[in-house]
Design an enzyme around this catalytic site. Structure first.
Site, PDB file in Angstrom:
ATOM      1  N   LEU A   8       0.835  -1.202   0.000  1.00 61.93           N
ATOM      2  CA  LEU A   8       0.000   0.000   0.000  1.00 61.93           C
ATOM      3  C   LEU A   8       0.868   1.249   0.000  1.00 61.93           C
ATOM      4  CD1 LEU A   8      -2.655  -1.244   2.584  1.00 61.93           C
ATOM      5  CD2 LEU A   8      -2.901  -1.119   0.092  1.00 61.93           C
ATOM      6  N   GLY A  12      -0.478   1.788  -4.608  1.00 64.70           N
ATOM      7  CA  GLY A  12      -1.301   0.745  -4.015  1.00 64.70           C
ATOM      8  C   GLY A  12      -2.382   1.296  -3.104  1.00 64.70           C
ATOM      9  N   ARG A  31       3.859  -3.660   4.922  1.00 62.59           N
ATOM     10  CA  ARG A  31       4.867  -3.874   5.975  1.00 62.59           C
ATOM     11  C   ARG A  31       4.824  -2.770   7.017  1.00 62.59           C
ATOM     12  NH1 ARG A  31      10.648  -5.400   3.507  1.00 62.59           N
ATOM     13  NH2 ARG A  31      10.273  -3.465   2.354  1.00 62.59           N
ATOM     14  N   ASN A  96       5.860  -3.009 -11.454  1.00 63.83           N
ATOM     15  CA  ASN A  96       6.693  -2.954 -12.662  1.00 63.83           C
ATOM     16  C   ASN A  96       7.678  -4.112 -12.623  1.00 63.83           C
ATOM     17  OD1 ASN A  96       5.550  -0.674 -13.812  1.00 63.83           O
ATOM     18  ND2 ASN A  96       6.920   0.725 -12.759  1.00 63.83           N
ATOM     19  N   LYS A 174       3.571  -2.685 -20.798  1.00 63.56           N
ATOM     20  CA  LYS A 174       3.880  -1.567 -19.901  1.00 63.56           C
ATOM     21  C   LYS A 174       5.333  -1.134 -20.049  1.00 63.56           C
ATOM     22  CE  LYS A 174       3.169   1.292 -16.403  1.00 63.56           C
ATOM     23  NZ  LYS A 174       4.409   1.470 -15.687  1.00 63.56           N
ATOM     24  N   GLU A 181       7.385   6.792 -22.997  1.00 64.44           N
ATOM     25  CA  GLU A 181       7.277   7.909 -22.051  1.00 64.44           C
ATOM     26  C   GLU A 181       8.621   8.619 -21.890  1.00 64.44           C
ATOM     27  OE1 GLU A 181       7.153   7.655 -17.371  1.00 64.44           O
ATOM     28  OE2 GLU A 181       5.197   7.105 -18.210  1.00 64.44           O
TER      29      GLU A 181
END
Length: 302
Positions: A8, A12, A31, A96, A174, A181
């Site tokens: 998170l 996330g 964590r 990623n 991706k 990009e």
């Protein structure tokens, strides 16, 4: 519907918020427990104190979505998960990852009848409000149960997400996305540097970037973001000229070499990031001394 979201961080956590606000139940583990407690209080996240506790709160077949940094932590987690899951469960890697790793991981989990889906995720810190672009690889049977989650994360139910191919295809797509990009960002940066360098015209970069946003062939979201900060500060004197690379640009250039496919713009954009990271600038010192040696050109001292 209920899933576990493991990891998170900035992305996330916002993905958890977006899912919870669209009636997807999320069991969250991180964590560092502070963000877990915050999301539990603010968004009704179901908190978990461990990976095991998160999975224990899922109905079968379980869906475990990882939003972890690429590398060792993801590898360790994926080695731990099979002992906690059962045949028919699905693991999604939304971080990623190198697509070669994704192919390997999918094959390893398939031996234990556990599904693996690689979800290339784009959207950054804006994804909470704007939605995320989801590039999904995996077997169709493993992707279909995720459709409600993908629809909730995407900008629209029928746009911004796609099942692009077999395991590995999501992270490969991706990777190429991030390589493009790099090139786009480098082109904008060089163009604005040229504008800023023409001091005799006293150009207003905030005005020009806003102008280009409307009707110009170079308009894009990157330009939108640039216009926003250039209208506040054109000199950027407090910003260090250091640009990190996350790894996917490197993988993209390596792929171009493996394929024998020319990608000079993407390769040079990556090299320019390396140049910004060179604290010693040793190569430039060598260049200066060579010019001094063959032509007697003056060398500046620091």
């Amino acid at each position: 519907m209920r899933i576990a979201l493991i990891g998170l961080g900035k992305m996330g956590a916002n993905m958890a918020r977006r899912l919870l606000r669209q009636d997807i139940e999320v069991v969250g583990y991180n964590r560092s427990p502070d963000i877990v407690n915050q999301l539990a209080e603010e968004e009704n996240l179901i908190p978990a104190e461990s990976l095991e506790a998160a999975i224990a709160q899922l109905p079968a077949p379980r869906i475990v979505w990882l939003m972890l940094p690429a590398g060792e932590i993801t590898e360790q987690t994926l080695q731990t998960l099979p002992g906690l899951l059962q045949p028919g469960d699905i693991v999604v890697d939304g971080g990623n990852a190198n697509y070669h790793d994704s192919q390997r991981r999918a094959a390893a989990l398939a031996e234990q009848q556990i599904g693996y889906v690689d979800a290339g995720t784009s959207g950054g810190v804006w994804g909470l409000d704007e939605g995320y672009c989801m590039m999904v690889g995996g077997e169709r049977a493993h992707v279909e149960p995720l459709i409600p989650v993908l629809q909730a994360l995407a900008p629209a139910r029928d746009a911004g997400w796609a099942h692009v191919g077999p395991p590995g295809a999501g992270h490969f797509t991706k990777m190429i996305h991030n390589g493009i990009e790099y090139g786009m960002m480098q082109a904008y940066a060089e163009g604005f540097a040229l504008l800023q360098g023409k001091s005799e015209f006293e150009l207003d970069l905030g005005q020009i970037s806003e102008l280009w946003r409307h009707g110009s062939v170079v308009r894009s979201w990157l330009l939108d973001l640039s216009a926003g900060f250039l209208q506040q500060d054109q000199q950027l004197a407090n910003i260090s000229p250091y640009v990190a690379d996350s790894g996917e640009g490197r993988w993209t250039v390596m792929e171009s070499i493996d394929q024998g496919t020319a990608a000079p713009v993407l390769a040079l954009a990556l090299q320019m990031r390396f140049a910004s990271q060179d604290d010693t600038a040793y190569a430039n010192r060598i260049l200066a001394k060579m010019r001094e040696a063959f032509g007697g050109h003056a060398v500046k001292s620091e």
